[in-house]
Design a protein around this motif. Structure first.
Motif, short mmCIF file in Angstrom:
data_model
loop_
_atom_site.label_atom_id
_atom_site.label_comp_id
_atom_site.label_asym_id
_atom_site.label_seq_id
_atom_site.Cartn_x
_atom_site.Cartn_y
_atom_site.Cartn_z
N GLY A 63 -5.73 -13.79 -16.05
CA GLY A 63 -6.06 -15.15 -16.37
C GLY A 63 -6.02 -16.20 -15.23
O GLY A 63 -5.55 -15.50 -13.93
N PRO A 64 -6.29 -17.26 -15.30
CA PRO A 64 -6.56 -17.89 -14.16
C PRO A 64 -5.32 -18.53 -13.53
O PRO A 64 -5.42 -18.94 -12.21
N GLY A 65 -4.19 -18.79 -14.06
CA GLY A 65 -3.08 -18.95 -13.50
C GLY A 65 -3.11 -20.41 -12.79
O GLY A 65 -3.60 -21.39 -13.34
N ARG A 66 -2.98 -20.18 -11.59
CA ARG A 66 -2.95 -21.55 -10.81
C ARG A 66 -4.33 -21.38 -9.83
O ARG A 66 -4.43 -22.31 -8.93
N ARG A 67 -5.09 -20.56 -9.88
CA ARG A 67 -6.29 -20.47 -9.04
C ARG A 67 -7.11 -21.45 -9.47
O ARG A 67 -7.86 -21.64 -10.28
N PRO A 68 -7.57 -22.15 -8.47
CA PRO A 68 -8.61 -23.32 -8.53
C PRO A 68 -9.96 -22.96 -9.02
O PRO A 68 -10.41 -23.74 -9.91
N ALA A 69 -10.60 -21.98 -8.17
CA ALA A 69 -11.86 -21.79 -8.77
C ALA A 69 -11.94 -21.03 -10.38
O ALA A 69 -12.85 -21.30 -11.05
N GLY A 70 -10.85 -20.20 -10.61
CA GLY A 70 -10.49 -19.76 -11.93
C GLY A 70 -10.41 -21.14 -12.95
O GLY A 70 -11.11 -20.85 -14.09
N LEU A 71 -9.67 -22.08 -12.55
CA LEU A 71 -9.47 -23.00 -13.46
C LEU A 71 -10.46 -23.94 -13.60
O LEU A 71 -11.10 -24.31 -14.79
N ARG A 72 -11.57 -24.08 -12.50
CA ARG A 72 -12.68 -24.77 -12.71
C ARG A 72 -13.66 -24.09 -13.59
O ARG A 72 -14.50 -24.70 -14.43
N LEU A 73 -13.75 -22.74 -13.50
CA LEU A 73 -14.57 -21.80 -14.61
C LEU A 73 -14.21 -22.14 -15.83
O LEU A 73 -15.11 -22.49 -16.82
N ALA A 74 -13.05 -22.20 -16.12
CA ALA A 74 -12.30 -22.38 -17.56
C ALA A 74 -12.74 -23.81 -17.90
O ALA A 74 -13.27 -23.95 -19.21
N ASP A 75 -12.57 -24.74 -17.09
CA ASP A 75 -12.75 -26.18 -17.55
C ASP A 75 -14.27 -26.33 -17.84
O ASP A 75 -14.63 -27.14 -18.72
N ALA A 76 -15.14 -25.84 -17.09
CA ALA A 76 -16.52 -25.99 -17.33
C ALA A 76 -16.93 -25.26 -18.61
O ALA A 76 -17.58 -25.94 -19.39
N VAL A 77 -16.51 -24.06 -18.98
CA VAL A 77 -16.98 -23.47 -20.13
C VAL A 77 -16.58 -24.19 -21.45
O VAL A 77 -17.15 -24.61 -22.19
N PHE A 78 -15.08 -24.57 -21.18
CA PHE A 78 -14.73 -25.28 -22.43
C PHE A 78 -15.29 -26.66 -22.63
O PHE A 78 -15.78 -26.98 -23.71
N GLY A 79 -15.37 -27.38 -21.47
CA GLY A 79 -15.97 -28.63 -21.77
C GLY A 79 -17.50 -28.52 -22.00
O GLY A 79 -17.95 -29.53 -22.95
N ALA A 80 -18.17 -27.75 -21.76
CA ALA A 80 -19.49 -27.56 -22.35
C ALA A 80 -19.67 -27.35 -23.80
O ALA A 80 -20.49 -27.81 -24.20
N MET A 81 -18.69 -26.40 -24.21
CA MET A 81 -18.85 -26.10 -25.93
C MET A 81 -18.48 -27.39 -26.36
O MET A 81 -18.87 -27.67 -27.70
#
Length: 222
Positions: free
Chosen positions: A112-130
């Motif tokens: 999972g992304p944990g506290r990783r910035p790029a991983g969190l940006r990825l999750a945020d982008a997908v969720f926001g787009a959906m």
């Protein structure tokens, strides 16, 4: 006669440490990474690494995030014309491409992304787009999880590469349908890529049917 100055070693930085660690993981796997080995590769003393990372795990987390940063997220930009299905397809293809370039780091990414910035940006982008496309938040979360399971799973190993290239291993008396199995390994990239695309399109077809039901329900309740 003045002496020529000796070239100075490049300054140690987080970026150099991560780049070196990533190359080591790619070449030899996660077990090859240690502060002692990294220090030797970088030509520095071991304690100097602690000015940038406190533990080996932090280094591996940073390596994982550097791979997440390679994933294209432009399809989720507000001014991008792609619909949600096309955006998911293109993002998934980019994500898998990043993972296939660095397969040995996938077990770290899979946590999972944990506290990783790029991983969190990825999750945020997908969720926001959906959500922006009209999916309810709960289903948008499920879509993000589903896609991660599928993409990560596809990168954890090769189906085609799991078959040996010895024709004698597939005795037709025991395996009557595996007469061509010894040819799979040499076509690994094509077969695995085609399998990924087949599965991805099947997932998106199923999501498209659910989306029709979601939007119909939203219209009826309006």
């Amino acid at each position: 006669m003045c002496r020529m100055a000796r070239p100075r070693k490049p300054l140690l930085s987080r970026e150099r440490i991560v780049d070196t660690a990533r190359a080591l993981v790619d070449a030899e796997g996660l077990a090859a990474v240690s502060t002692r080995r990294l220090a030797a590769e970088l030509g520095v003393s071991g304690p100097s690494l602690y000015n940038h990372f406190r533990t080996k795990d932090q280094i591996l987390e940073a390596v994982a995030d550097s791979v997440s940063a390679q994933v294209d997220l432009s399809m989720f930009d507000a001014d991008d014309a792609r619909d949600w299905r096309t955006a998911l397809h293109d993002w998934a293809a980019s994500y898998r491409a990043a993972l296939t370039r660095h397969p040995n780091i996938v077990p770290v990414l899979a946590s999972g992304p944990g506290r990783r910035p790029a991983g969190l940006r990825l999750a945020d982008a997908v969720f926001g787009a959906m959500v922006d496309a009209g999916w309810p938040a709960a289903q948008a979360t499920s879509i993000g999880a589903l896609m991660r399971y599928f993409i990560m799973g596809s990168a954890l190993g090769s189906f085609a590469g799991g078959f040996v290239d010895d024709e004698a291993a597939y005795d037709p008396a025991d395996y009557p349908h595996l007469g061509q199995a010894h040819l799979l390994a040499e076509r690994q990239e094509v077969i695995d890529g085609r399998a990924f695309e087949t599965g991805l399109r099947a997932l998106l077809d199923g999501l498209a049917l659910q989306y029709e039901q979601v939007t119909a329900g939203q219209a009826a309740g309006a």
